[in-house]
Design a protein around this motif. Structure first.
Motif, short mmCIF file in Angstrom:
data_model
loop_
_atom_site.label_atom_id
_atom_site.label_comp_id
_atom_site.label_asym_id
_atom_site.label_seq_id
_atom_site.Cartn_x
_atom_site.Cartn_y
_atom_site.Cartn_z
N TYR B 62 61.54 63.96 33.16
CA TYR B 62 60.78 64.19 31.94
C TYR B 62 61.72 64.33 30.76
N GLU B 63 61.32 63.76 29.63
CA GLU B 63 62.02 64.08 28.39
C GLU B 63 60.99 64.35 27.30
N ALA B 64 61.42 65.07 26.29
CA ALA B 64 60.52 65.42 25.19
C ALA B 64 61.27 65.26 23.88
N LYS B 131 48.24 65.71 27.03
CA LYS B 131 48.54 64.37 27.53
C LYS B 131 48.24 63.28 26.50
N PRO B 135 54.56 64.68 22.34
CA PRO B 135 55.54 63.62 22.68
C PRO B 135 56.48 64.02 23.81
N ILE B 136 56.03 63.68 25.00
CA ILE B 136 56.76 63.90 26.24
C ILE B 136 56.57 62.61 27.05
N TRP B 137 57.61 62.21 27.77
CA TRP B 137 57.52 61.00 28.59
C TRP B 137 58.14 61.28 29.93
N LYS B 138 57.70 60.52 30.92
CA LYS B 138 58.30 60.69 32.24
C LYS B 138 58.67 59.35 32.82
N TRP B 148 59.35 53.78 33.49
CA TRP B 148 58.73 54.74 32.59
C TRP B 148 57.21 54.69 32.75
N VAL B 149 56.60 55.84 32.81
CA VAL B 149 55.15 55.93 32.80
C VAL B 149 54.72 55.93 31.34
N GLU B 150 53.81 55.02 30.97
CA GLU B 150 53.33 55.03 29.60
C GLU B 150 51.89 55.51 29.54
N GLY B 151 51.61 56.34 28.56
CA GLY B 151 50.24 56.80 28.36
C GLY B 151 49.40 55.71 27.72
N TYR B 153 46.88 56.75 25.11
CA TYR B 153 46.21 57.27 23.92
C TYR B 153 47.01 56.92 22.66
#
Lengths: 91, 159, 159, 91
Positions: B62-64, B131, B135-138, B148-151, B153
């Motif tokens: 995870y990063e933010a 979610k 702004p957080i990504w994993k 990378w998992v992209e949301g 929304y």
């Protein structure tokens, strides 16, 4: 000439890249001088041209200016911290 | 019977951390003398996923964008308060870094005097909004490589 | 990709205790490799109550008919499983003895792969049912003296 | 005579009292010998008569037999553990 100076004046901004966009640019951040009043859309165009790898991310890219979501028509202020990132996936 | 009127400041806690999420501590921090109920949501790293695209996960990274993430967590808390005036304390915590299966990654907790005034709905709203706008990504790492998992929304103006 | 099929026994934890309720430990015990979400409810002793009959509370003294209470907690867990097949782990814990304001007294936690398959509703159902059928009582002690709190629910045959 | 023996046979049962009912009887539990086949209602009647303090609780009293809720018409089996208590208030 005030008008002429304004047209030519430049803003310093910092651009941060996160997640896939950091991978595509190979950079965590870059400091740029851009024309005063540059819009978010114009910055995206400039970055797509400077970093062609970014092009395919540009459709779904999110942009923040000074830690608030921002949109194509918005003008980027002096000393702005701009961030580019994909849709968030926290949780 | 007279009750002394007190000005109670409702606690709102929100932060990004690399440390373990301590539910006991966080719950204590959002429990007031008037609190009788808490609804807590936690998310964990799944080692095995069955739904949609079945796969295994070695770990998530995870990063933010920390200052904006914390500002947006504050905004989620404010949205909760504007929707459920019964909510007393709120805690919103995202853990970042390399996180392995069965590890809690995120916590949303809301307290209230009673359980029937929206505290469950408030916690559910909190994780849904986190979610969407924080702004957080994993990045997922597993036997098939890393991606990378992209949301999905897209925030609107004013979010 | 092939996933090995495994027979996983879903954990169900239920007990009456005089010890502090440890949320971290309980959550870990009901988190499986397939778990991605947990909804946890806790109730606490209110020192100050505003609704209905406003009053202050020095402490509550809980007692349980332990073997029947644990049997009924098991039944609540079975009811949850029959209503939400997505639920993986369940923990139901009631603390008894003399409990002071701001102390967690009860916990209901449900885990599932995803947050959108009923895990919040399952936890909510669990606390509602515990307050209906699990034989536990509390005596309230405060500035106006002490009195037993009586519930309202009358179980039906088969409950 | 088998029928006569059955009529007169007695069951041992244990009765537990909780919360207000323990306060009213002053007892946590009592062991009783009651006629085989005694119903829950008959036991409640007997206890109301033995412990007059219980009378006003009897309307809302809950009864369990061997840790399951039980009701007025049910017969109480040999060696049953019966409990009397008010509506529950846990949580």
């Amino acid at each position: 000439m005030a008008a002429g100076q304004a047209m030519w004046s430049m803003n310093k901004i910092k651009v941060l890249f996160f997640a896939t966009l950091r991978d595509r640019t190979g950079m965590k951040s870059v400091e740029l001088e851009v024309p005063a009043g540059m819009t978010v859309q114009a910055l995206k165009d400039k970055l797509s041209s400077d970093y062609p790898n970014l092009k395919e991310s540009m459709k779904t890219i999110l942009v923040s200016v000074n830690k608030e979501y921002s949109f194509d028509e918005a003008a980027i202020p002096q000393n702005a911290e701009v961030a580019l990132f994909p849709p968030v996936s926290g949780g | 019977m007279m009750l002394k009127m007190q000005t109670i400041k409702f606690p709102t806690i929100f932060f990004i951390t690399e440390e373990e999420i301590n539910l006991n501590d966080l719950l204590a921090k959002i429990t007031l003398p008037t609190t009788g109920a808490a609804a807590i949501f936690t998310g964990m790293v799944r080692g095995v996923t069955s739904r949609d695209d079945p796969h295994e996960t070695a770990y998530l990274e995870y990063e933010a964008y920390v200052p904006m993430a914390e500002a947006k967590m504050r905004q989620v808390a404010e949205e909760i308060r504007s929707k459920w005036s019964s909510v007393e304390g709120i805690a919103i915590v995202q853990r970042v870094g390399k996180l392995y299966p069965q590890t809690p990654t995120v916590l949303i907790a809301c307290t209230a005097a009673h359980r029937d005034t929206g505290v469950f709905e408030a916690a559910r709203y909190g994780i849904d909004r986190l979610k969407e706008i924080v702004p957080i990504w994993k990045k997922e790492v597993g036997p098939d490589g890393e991606f990378w998992v992209e949301g999905e929304y897209i925030p609107k103006a004013g979010e």
